[in-house]
Design a protein around this motif. Structure first.
Motif, PDB file in Angstrom:
ATOM      1  N   ALA A  16       0.813  -1.219   0.000  1.00 15.30           N
ATOM      2  CA  ALA A  16       0.000   0.000   0.000  1.00 15.30           C
ATOM      3  C   ALA A  16       0.848   1.272   0.000  1.00 15.30           C
ATOM      4  CB  ALA A  16      -0.933   0.000   1.206  1.00 15.30           C
ATOM      5  N   ASP A  17       2.095   1.180   0.451  1.00 14.49           N
ATOM      6  CA  ASP A  17       2.987   2.336   0.477  1.00 14.49           C
ATOM      7  C   ASP A  17       3.820   2.466  -0.793  1.00 14.49           C
ATOM      8  OD1 ASP A  17       2.168   3.093   3.078  1.00 14.49           O
ATOM      9  OD2 ASP A  17       3.565   1.623   3.953  1.00 14.49           O
ATOM     10  N   GLY A  18       3.590   1.585  -1.769  1.00 16.43           N
ATOM     11  CA  GLY A  18       4.314   1.650  -3.032  1.00 16.43           C
ATOM     12  C   GLY A  18       5.642   0.928  -3.039  1.00 16.43           C
ATOM     13  N   ARG A  19       5.995   0.232  -1.951  1.00 16.54           N
ATOM     14  CA  ARG A  19       7.244  -0.527  -1.913  1.00 16.54           C
ATOM     15  C   ARG A  19       7.058  -1.858  -2.628  1.00 16.54           C
ATOM     16  NH1 ARG A  19       7.311   1.293   3.927  1.00 16.54           N
ATOM     17  NH2 ARG A  19       5.858  -0.448   4.065  1.00 16.54           N
TER      18      ARG A  19
END
Length: 149
Positions: A36-39
C-alpha cells in the motif's frame, strides 16, 4: 501445476531481478507487486525461460550455501562472462561456485565437465575432479589437460 524457485531477499528483490535478467539471455521481469505504500514486495521474472519469484521478506531468512542456483554453460566464453557478472560485488568460491552481491550462491558449470566425467576412466575422472576442486572459476582447458595426463 507449475513450480518456481522462490528467493527471499532483504529489500533487494527488484534490484536482484533486474541484475539477473540483464545477464541471462531469454530472461525478463514478468510482474512487480507493491504494498500500500508503493514498496515492491514481489518480483516475478524468468531466467533462460525458467520462472523465479523474488520476495522482499526481510532479514530473518538469509541465503546460505546449502541451496544454490545452477547455471550450465556451453563454452568457456559463457563461463567467463557469467562469472564476471555474478562475482561483481560478490565473492568467488571453490570448484565453480560463487556467492553474488545479493548473497545467492551459484554453480557456474560448463557442460564439458559432465562429458569429461562420464567418458573418463576412473583415474582420469579422479584427475578431472582434483583439477576442478583446485579451481575457483572453471577452466575447461585445464579440465581437459587433467583428463589427458
Amino acid at each position: 501445476m507449475n513450480t518456481s524457485t522462490f528467493l527471499w531477499f532483504d529489500g533487494r528483490a527488484e534490484e536482484a531481478a533486474r541484475h539477473y535478467t540483464a545477464i541471462f539471455p531469454d530472461s525478463e521481469i514478468l510482474d512487480r507487486q507493491q504494498d500500500a505504500d508503493g514498496r515492491v514486495t514481489t518480483v516475478t521474472f524468468t531466467l533462460g525461460g525458467q520462472r523465479y519469484i523474488a520476495y522482499n521478506g526481510g532479514p530473518q531468512y538469509p541465503f546460505t550455501r546449502a541451496v544454490s542456483l545452477f547455471a550450465e554453460c556451453d563454452t568457456q566464453a559463457e563461463v567467463d562472462t557469467l562469472w564476471k557478472s555474478l562475482t561483481d560485488g560478490g565473492r568467488e568460491g571453490p570448484g565453480g561456485s560463487l556467492t553474488d552481491r545479493f548473497g545467492v550462491t551459484w554453480q557456474v558449470i560448463p557442460k564439458a565437465l559432465a562429458e569429461l566425467l562420464s567418458d573418463a576412466e576412473p583415474e582420469a575422472a579422479h584427475r578431472v575432479l582434483n583439477a576442478l576442486h583446485a579451481m575457483t572459476k572453471i577452466d575447461i582447458g585445464g579440465l581437459h589437460d587433467a583428463r589427458d595426463r
